[in-house]
Design a protein around this motif. Structure first.
Motif, PDB file in Angstrom:
ATOM      1  N   THR A   1       5.383   5.147 -12.791  1.00 53.28           N
ATOM      2  CA  THR A   1       6.389   4.529 -13.651  1.00 53.28           C
ATOM      3  C   THR A   1       5.922   3.136 -14.066  1.00 53.28           C
ATOM      4  O   THR A   1       5.250   2.437 -13.311  1.00 53.28           O
ATOM      5  N   ASP A   2       6.285   2.738 -15.276  1.00 60.79           N
ATOM      6  CA  ASP A   2       5.854   1.445 -15.810  1.00 60.79           C
ATOM      7  C   ASP A   2       6.326   0.273 -14.962  1.00 60.79           C
ATOM      8  O   ASP A   2       5.560  -0.651 -14.687  1.00 60.79           O
ATOM      9  N   ASP A   3       7.599   0.293 -14.568  1.00 58.77           N
ATOM     10  CA  ASP A   3       8.122  -0.824 -13.786  1.00 58.77           C
ATOM     11  C   ASP A   3       7.395  -0.962 -12.455  1.00 58.77           C
ATOM     12  O   ASP A   3       7.069  -2.076 -12.038  1.00 58.77           O
ATOM     13  N   LEU A   4       7.126   0.153 -11.808  1.00 61.26           N
ATOM     14  CA  LEU A   4       6.424   0.082 -10.532  1.00 61.26           C
ATOM     15  C   LEU A   4       4.991  -0.401 -10.741  1.00 61.26           C
ATOM     16  O   LEU A   4       4.499  -1.229  -9.980  1.00 61.26           O
ATOM     17  N   GLY A   5       4.343   0.068 -11.781  1.00 63.30           N
ATOM     18  CA  GLY A   5       2.979  -0.385 -12.073  1.00 63.30           C
ATOM     19  C   GLY A   5       2.909  -1.876 -12.338  1.00 63.30           C
ATOM     20  O   GLY A   5       2.038  -2.575 -11.815  1.00 63.30           O
ATOM     21  N   GLY A   6       3.831  -2.377 -13.136  1.00 59.71           N
ATOM     22  CA  GLY A   6       3.876  -3.815 -13.409  1.00 59.71           C
ATOM     23  C   GLY A   6       4.173  -4.625 -12.162  1.00 59.71           C
ATOM     24  O   GLY A   6       3.585  -5.688 -11.930  1.00 59.71           O
TER      25      GLY A   6
ATOM     26  N   TYR B   1       0.816  -1.216   0.000  1.00 59.42           N
ATOM     27  CA  TYR B   1       0.000   0.000   0.000  1.00 59.42           C
ATOM     28  C   TYR B   1       0.856   1.276   0.000  1.00 59.42           C
ATOM     29  O   TYR B   1       0.444   2.286  -0.559  1.00 59.42           O
ATOM     30  N   ILE B   2       2.032   1.223   0.579  1.00 60.75           N
ATOM     31  CA  ILE B   2       2.946   2.367   0.473  1.00 60.75           C
ATOM     32  C   ILE B   2       3.364   2.546  -0.984  1.00 60.75           C
ATOM     33  O   ILE B   2       3.308   3.651  -1.529  1.00 60.75           O
ATOM     34  N   LEU B   3       3.760   1.453  -1.622  1.00 62.37           N
ATOM     35  CA  LEU B   3       4.169   1.543  -3.034  1.00 62.37           C
ATOM     36  C   LEU B   3       3.001   1.932  -3.932  1.00 62.37           C
ATOM     37  O   LEU B   3       3.184   2.654  -4.918  1.00 62.37           O
ATOM     38  N   ASP B   4       1.816   1.473  -3.600  1.00 65.35           N
ATOM     39  CA  ASP B   4       0.630   1.837  -4.371  1.00 65.35           C
ATOM     40  C   ASP B   4       0.417   3.354  -4.320  1.00 65.35           C
ATOM     41  O   ASP B   4       0.089   3.987  -5.325  1.00 65.35           O
ATOM     42  N   GLU B   5       0.601   3.926  -3.165  1.00 67.97           N
ATOM     43  CA  GLU B   5       0.513   5.386  -3.028  1.00 67.97           C
ATOM     44  C   GLU B   5       1.607   6.058  -3.853  1.00 67.97           C
ATOM     45  O   GLU B   5       1.376   7.078  -4.502  1.00 67.97           O
ATOM     46  N   GLY B   6       2.798   5.483  -3.839  1.00 70.86           N
ATOM     47  CA  GLY B   6       3.900   6.021  -4.642  1.00 70.86           C
ATOM     48  C   GLY B   6       3.590   5.973  -6.120  1.00 70.86           C
ATOM     49  O   GLY B   6       3.924   6.892  -6.871  1.00 70.86           O
ATOM     50  N   TYR B   7       2.942   4.897  -6.556  1.00 75.96           N
ATOM     51  CA  TYR B   7       2.575   4.796  -7.968  1.00 75.96           C
ATOM     52  C   TYR B   7       1.595   5.894  -8.357  1.00 75.96           C
ATOM     53  O   TYR B   7       1.666   6.441  -9.454  1.00 75.96           O
ATOM     54  N   ASN B   8       0.702   6.241  -7.466  1.00 69.72           N
ATOM     55  CA  ASN B   8      -0.235   7.338  -7.735  1.00 69.72           C
ATOM     56  C   ASN B   8       0.502   8.653  -7.953  1.00 69.72           C
ATOM     57  O   ASN B   8      -0.003   9.547  -8.615  1.00 69.72           O
ATOM     58  N   GLN B   9       1.711   8.761  -7.403  1.00 67.71           N
ATOM     59  CA  GLN B   9       2.499   9.986  -7.530  1.00 67.71           C
ATOM     60  C   GLN B   9       3.459   9.956  -8.724  1.00 67.71           C
ATOM     61  O   GLN B   9       3.623  10.952  -9.403  1.00 67.71           O
TER      62      GLN B   9
ATOM     63  N   PHE C   1      13.407   1.321 -10.614  1.00 63.61           N
ATOM     64  CA  PHE C   1      12.606   1.900  -9.528  1.00 63.61           C
ATOM     65  C   PHE C   1      13.162   3.232  -9.035  1.00 63.61           C
ATOM     66  O   PHE C   1      12.869   3.647  -7.911  1.00 63.61           O
ATOM     67  N   PHE C   2      13.968   3.917  -9.833  1.00 65.36           N
ATOM     68  CA  PHE C   2      14.609   5.144  -9.388  1.00 65.36           C
ATOM     69  C   PHE C   2      13.593   6.152  -8.845  1.00 65.36           C
ATOM     70  O   PHE C   2      13.746   6.664  -7.734  1.00 65.36           O
ATOM     71  N   GLU C   3      12.548   6.435  -9.627  1.00 64.89           N
ATOM     72  CA  GLU C   3      11.547   7.425  -9.198  1.00 64.89           C
ATOM     73  C   GLU C   3      10.830   6.980  -7.930  1.00 64.89           C
ATOM     74  O   GLU C   3      10.581   7.785  -7.034  1.00 64.89           O
ATOM     75  N   ALA C   4      10.506   5.704  -7.859  1.00 64.64           N
ATOM     76  CA  ALA C   4       9.816   5.189  -6.674  1.00 64.64           C
ATOM     77  C   ALA C   4      10.699   5.299  -5.436  1.00 64.64           C
ATOM     78  O   ALA C   4      10.229   5.678  -4.360  1.00 64.64           O
ATOM     79  N   LYS C   5      11.982   4.989  -5.593  1.00 62.05           N
ATOM     80  CA  LYS C   5      12.895   5.086  -4.447  1.00 62.05           C
ATOM     81  C   LYS C   5      13.071   6.539  -4.016  1.00 62.05           C
ATOM     82  O   LYS C   5      13.115   6.824  -2.811  1.00 62.05           O
ATOM     83  N   GLN C   6      13.149   7.447  -4.982  1.00 57.41           N
ATOM     84  CA  GLN C   6      13.259   8.867  -4.643  1.00 57.41           C
ATOM     85  C   GLN C   6      12.001   9.332  -3.918  1.00 57.41           C
ATOM     86  O   GLN C   6      12.073  10.077  -2.951  1.00 57.41           O
ATOM     87  N   TRP C   7      10.851   8.877  -4.402  1.00 51.33           N
ATOM     88  CA  TRP C   7       9.597   9.225  -3.749  1.00 51.33           C
ATOM     89  C   TRP C   7       9.587   8.696  -2.310  1.00 51.33           C
ATOM     90  O   TRP C   7       9.182   9.409  -1.393  1.00 51.33           O
TER      91      TRP C   7
END
Length: 119
Positions: free
Chosen positions: A23-28, A12-20, A85-91
């Motif tokens: 990125t394709d890799d995070l979505g997949g 659920y944390i990553l799901d929130e990150g995806y909303n922000q 996951f660069f953007e997700a990790k930065q988020w």
């Protein structure tokens, strides 16, 4: 913390990150681990769940270190499987705060209670 409980918070944390960052890799990745796809509340890809158990050491996970554990896990998956996951990790580092963790925790608790997982 129980393995499934920490995994659900992680999701659920990553799901929130995806909303922000969307990125394709995070979505997949989220699609592969979503506990919301099947009627039993289990993650679609059990191998990721098993990796979470090995890497994060769920008995040590709490709401204070879950972001760090999530970051470490994403780094592991980048190196092992070539995800980006660069953007997700930065988020995670810059944006994730107590409110995000608390929201993820509440969603995870609802699902955890609904399915009464063993682990």
């Amino acid at each position: 913390m129980k393995t499934m409980q920490s995994f659900l918070i992680f999701f659920y944390i990553l799901d929130e990150g995806y909303n922000q960052c969307k990125t394709d890799d995070l979505g997949g990745f989220l699609g592969a681990i979503s506990p919301e796809l099947w009627e039993d509340g289990q993650p679609a890809d059990k191998a990721v769940f098993n990796d979470w158990q090995k890497i994060s050491k769920p008995e040590t996970v709490n709401t204070h270190n879950i972001v760090e554990k999530a970051y470490t896990f994403l780094e592991y998956y980048e190196k092992k499987f070539g995800f980006h996951f660069f953007e997700a990790k930065q988020w995670l580092l810059k944006t994730t705060n107590e409110a995000v963790v608390e929201k993820a925790y509440k969603k995870a608790q609802l699902l955890y209670q609904k399915f009464q997982y063993d682990n």
